[in-house]
Design an enzyme around this catalytic site. Structure first.
Site, short mmCIF file in Angstrom:
data_model
loop_
_atom_site.label_atom_id
_atom_site.label_comp_id
_atom_site.label_asym_id
_atom_site.label_seq_id
_atom_site.Cartn_x
_atom_site.Cartn_y
_atom_site.Cartn_z
N HIS A 167 12.01 0.61 -0.93
CA HIS A 167 11.67 -0.75 -0.52
C HIS A 167 12.91 -1.48 0.02
O HIS A 167 12.86 -2.69 0.21
CB HIS A 167 11.08 -1.53 -1.70
CG HIS A 167 9.81 -0.95 -2.23
ND1 HIS A 167 8.74 -0.64 -1.43
CD2 HIS A 167 9.43 -0.62 -3.50
CE1 HIS A 167 7.76 -0.15 -2.17
NE2 HIS A 167 8.15 -0.12 -3.41
N GLY A 180 0.82 -1.21 0.00
CA GLY A 180 0.00 0.00 0.00
C GLY A 180 0.85 1.25 0.00
O GLY A 180 0.38 2.33 0.34
#
Length: 321
Positions: free
Chosen positions: A134, A66
């Site tokens: 990430h 998300g």
């Protein structure tokens, strides 16, 4: 800390070579067994040496938790509800992914007018910066440990992450394997960015640090108003209830799917032509649902995931309902 970076080997590495046609498509960074695209091996040290600023806000997450939605929320709060810029400027240019040159290397032509090196782009970006990544904690810039900027870390149920990541890899990167094989890769920590719990636990174990805010996607979906309040408080930004309502409306699933500033449509259309999402029936901003895994996972795969989650969360205080 020193790292080794060697080609990923074994039967799962063979899957990537077969599907992508690229030998040594992934590299394994140790310690940590972190898997990255082959182009990232030349960026590791530059990311570690990247300067960090006190007024930075970093969003860190495993892919498909998300993060696009959450980063849009962070950027809008940090930029005084500048909805026009959020609609007209790609998120990658205003809230850059520091490793974008590696993770999105196949879309380099789309970036070239703004940057050819995402690390350099972030380094030169004016403050305040809203940076996304990430990468695992140990691969973030070393200065993060000393400067301690604001870090928002986002988690999501691994079952839903796996489903979303499967479609992401298929649509954005042309990684065409069947769902069962992708689940096997995921459960064996053999997807790009490595094992989800290796990622999660680094931050979960730092959850009491004052500069780190841990969020769960499921909580954000069930009470988005409270999520906006929590992020704004952490960022030391004041919002009225009307402001919060405007943010929630702007970030609704319907509007996120239409917003070319963050829905990756310019990326996929640059490779596949116009109206690509409608042609294939899959969108970068998919369902946004909690529990969507139930529509895809067999009982056997569900059992394996339950065991995987239990093994990695037992006695940690972390759980996923």
């Amino acid at each position: 800390m020193s790292f080794t970076c060697e080609p990923f080997k074994g039967k799962y590495a063979d899957v990537y070579e077969r599907v992508t046609g690229v030998k040594d498509a992934l590299y394994e960074i140790n310690p940590g067994k972190y898997l990255c695209r082959f182009v990232y091996k030349d960026m590791i040290q530059r990311v570690l040496e990247a300067p960090v600023r006190q007024d930075d806000t970093w969003l860190v997450s495993f892919p498909r938790t998300g993060s696009t939605w959450c980063q849009e929320m962070i950027w809008i709060i940090g930029n005084n509800l500048d909805f026009e810029t959020a609609k007209n400027t790609l998120q990658q240019f205003r809230a850059p992914l520091i490793e974008a040159s590696a993770s999105l290397y196949t879309f380099a032509d789309l970036f070239k007018e703004n940057f050819t090196d995402s690390v350099e782009y972030v380094n030169n970006f004016p403050s305040p910066r809203f940076i996304k990544t990430h990468l695992t904690y140990r691969l973030l810039p070393s200065e993060i440990r000393k400067v301690k900027p604001k870090i928002i870390y986002l988690m999501r149920n691994p079952k839903d992450v796996c489903v979303s990541y499967y479609f992401h890899c298929k649509v954005l990167h042309g990684f065409n394997v069947d769902f069962e094989l992708f689940c096997e890769l995921f459960l064996n920590n053999a997807v790009c960015y490595g094992g989800i719990f290796d990622h999660y636990m680094e931050f979960w174990n730092m959850r009491h640090e004052s500069n780190i805010l841990i969020l769960r996607y499921e909580d954000m979906v069930s009470d988005t108003r409270e999520a906006v309040r929590k992020i704004a408080k952490f960022m030391e930004k004041s919002l009225s209830e009307d402001d919060i309502t405007s943010i929630i409306e702007f970030l609704s699933l319907k509007n996120m799917r239409k917003n070319r500033g963050c829905n990756m449509e310019p990326f996929v259309e640059s490779k596949n032509g116009p109206d690509f999402y409608n042609k294939i029936g899959i969108h970068f901003v998919r369902q946004g649902k909690v529990g969507d895994w139930k529509n895809y996972m067999s009982q056997e795969i569900t059992r394996k995931f339950d065991e995987y989650i239990d093994k990695n969360t037992r006695e940690t205080g972390l759980s996923f309902d």
